[in-house]
Enzyme design. Structure first.
Site, PDB file in Angstrom:
ATOM      1  N   ASP A 118      -8.314  -3.306  -7.492  1.00 37.17           N
ATOM      2  CA  ASP A 118      -7.853  -3.036  -6.140  1.00 37.17           C
ATOM      3  C   ASP A 118      -9.003  -2.493  -5.287  1.00 37.17           C
ATOM      4  OD1 ASP A 118      -6.755  -1.138  -4.006  1.00 37.17           O
ATOM      5  OD2 ASP A 118      -4.935  -2.182  -4.624  1.00 37.17           O
ATOM      6  N   SER A 138       0.833  -1.199   0.000  1.00 43.42           N
ATOM      7  CA  SER A 138       0.000   0.000   0.000  1.00 43.42           C
ATOM      8  C   SER A 138       0.873   1.258   0.000  1.00 43.42           C
ATOM      9  CB  SER A 138      -0.954  -0.038   1.191  1.00 43.42           C
ATOM     10  OG  SER A 138      -1.992   0.878   1.022  1.00 43.42           O
ATOM     11  N   HIS A 150      -6.812  -5.891  -1.590  1.00 37.77           N
ATOM     12  CA  HIS A 150      -5.751  -4.883  -1.516  1.00 37.77           C
ATOM     13  C   HIS A 150      -4.684  -5.369  -0.543  1.00 37.77           C
ATOM     14  CE1 HIS A 150      -3.807  -0.962  -1.473  1.00 37.77           C
ATOM     15  NE2 HIS A 150      -3.898  -0.918  -0.154  1.00 37.77           N
TER      16      HIS A 150
END
Length: 433
Positions: free
Chosen positions: A312, A217, A379
């Site tokens: 995502d 991330s 994600h």
């Protein structure tokens, strides 16, 4: 404030979604009034933390056989001004390698969103994302961090380090001034990166034979940003590569036609003076654009592996369909579960997928770069055991992420794995996290 209020409600109603213990908000465990206020402000700050690293029930279960790794504070970093948002020292978790992995190193950059203004950055001071005083003293190492060959076949016995994230700008800001609108904040992510690496050098990183920089991330974005830096620090290391997980954030318009993510990044970049991190890029375009991976990868010379979902889940929920873009809540179900998207919504998601594939077109021509773009609604995937190398999950062409990254890192084969459109992949764990 409407969007922030809606965001708060969304988070409060997210049933059974827990943060991975590694990224869990320590403020939840410290119920002082100031901490609770900080947590509330953090959520109100917009798309800052939210579900960047949420840990599903499946992920929580598969951490039970992982090793717990202690937190280490970089005590001398404060002398260099390398501190978290609240002025506390930066920190990391270090698991020593063994056997054939003794001289190999994997450095993992923690994720956790960004803060875009003084108020939201000040709120982060009351969480583990802004203060090492609130970080967990032990965390489990799972997925690519696991020390079990059945879960992590290629990197299980390497030295593994998780660098904790506490600066709010993907380890890239560097502002000398600490008085921000009468609020004391330290924007020192760049210094944190350097200070932790310097300490790791003394622990053996300087003589590494093989090294891999990775992160998830916001840590995935930091991996793109610091990839060539990492290579430059290790001139004598045989193999240095980088793998970014869920860090390819797109500069696209949301469903209302607004450039929400661009505006958000603009605030981050200007607040923490991130633009100076990209001198060549900012001489040609706006500094905000330079903070997006689509621009960063154009100048990276070190081999990189791009691990991302084409759908995502965090980007769908916060970049493509932020709450302000959907006042009628017509996307409410679709944002949480791709199976509940109607045909028109799927067309929009297909456009999002196409935008991602378009931005990485040139990577297909780079033989030493790798790609694993699945069609799963998720994600951050590399730190979850069942997704990284589970027996029945997340495969493309019958290869797990672990096998694909391993083949790429050790030059066993050229890896350019790109899934078809949803719902082509029956191995997906689509939990929206």
């Amino acid at each position: 404030m409407k969007e922030e209020e809606e965001l708060l409600v969304t988070e409060a109603q997210a049933e059974h979604h827990q943060l991975h213990p590694l990224w869990k908000l320590s403020g939840v465990l410290h119920t002082t009034a100031s901490t609770l206020l900080g947590l509330a402000l953090l959520v109100f700050s917009g798309a800052t933390l939210l579900k960047f690293t949420s840990w599903s029930r499946e992920g929580a279960l598969d951490s039970s056989n992982s090793v717990l790794v202690d937190l280490t504070l970089v005590m001398n970093a404060s002398e260099k001004g390398a501190v978290c948002l609240d002025g506390s020292p930066p920190a990391y978790h270090f698991l020593m390698g063994f056997d054939s992995g003794t001289d190999n190193w994997l450095i993992y950059l923690e994720g956790g969103g960004w803060c875009r203004n003084v108020a939201s950055c000040n709120a982060r001071k009351y969480t583990s994302l802004g203060s090492s005083n609130l970080m967990e003293r032990q965390v489990p190492f799972t997925g690519i961090l696991s020390n079990l060959p059945s879960i992590n076949p290629d990197f299980f016995n390497w030295n593994k380090v998780v660098i904790r994230y506490c600066d709010g700008a993907s380890f890239s800001g560097d502002v000398e001034e600490t008085n921000q609108n009468e609020t004391t904040l330290y924007f020192r992510g760049e210094r944190i990166w350097k200070a932790v690496l310097e300490e790791l050098f003394m622990k053996g990183l300087a003589t590494a034979k093989k090294a891999l920089l990775t992160g998830c991330s916001a840590g995935g974005l930091a991996t793109y940003i610091h990839c060539d830096d990492f290579k430059a620090l290790l001139p004598n290391t045989e193999t240095v590569k980088c793998m970014a997980d869920g860090g390819f954030f797109l500069d696209v318009k949301d469903i209302s036609g607004r450039s929400y993510m661009h505006d958000f990044y603009s605030d981050v970049v200007h607040l923490q003076d991130v633009g100076k991190r990209f001198p060549n890029c900012i001489s040609q375009m706006d500094a905000t654009k330079c903070f997006f991976p689509e621009e960063i990868i154009k100048s990276i010379s070190t081999p990189v592996f791009i691990l991302n979902s084409a759908y995502d889940s965090w980007q769908v929920q916060n970049v493509l369909v932020p709450s302000s873009s959907d006042p009628s809540n017509s996307w409410a179900s679709c944002k949480l579960d791709i199976n509940k998207c109607n045909s028109n919504q799927m067309k929009v998601l297909e456009g999002f997928r196409s935008a991602l594939l378009d931005k990485i077109t040139d990577v297909n021509q780079k033989k030493d770069w790798g790609i694993f773009i699945d069609s799963c609604f998720v994600h951050c995937q590399s730190w979850r055991n069942i997704l990284w190398h589970g027996p029945n999950y997340q495969r493309i062409n019958n290869k797990t992420m672990a096998e694909s990254v391993g083949d790429w890192y050790f030059d066993t084969r050229e890896v350019k794995e790109i899934d078809g459109s949803y719902p082509c992949n029956p191995t997906c764990v689509n939990d929206g996290s």
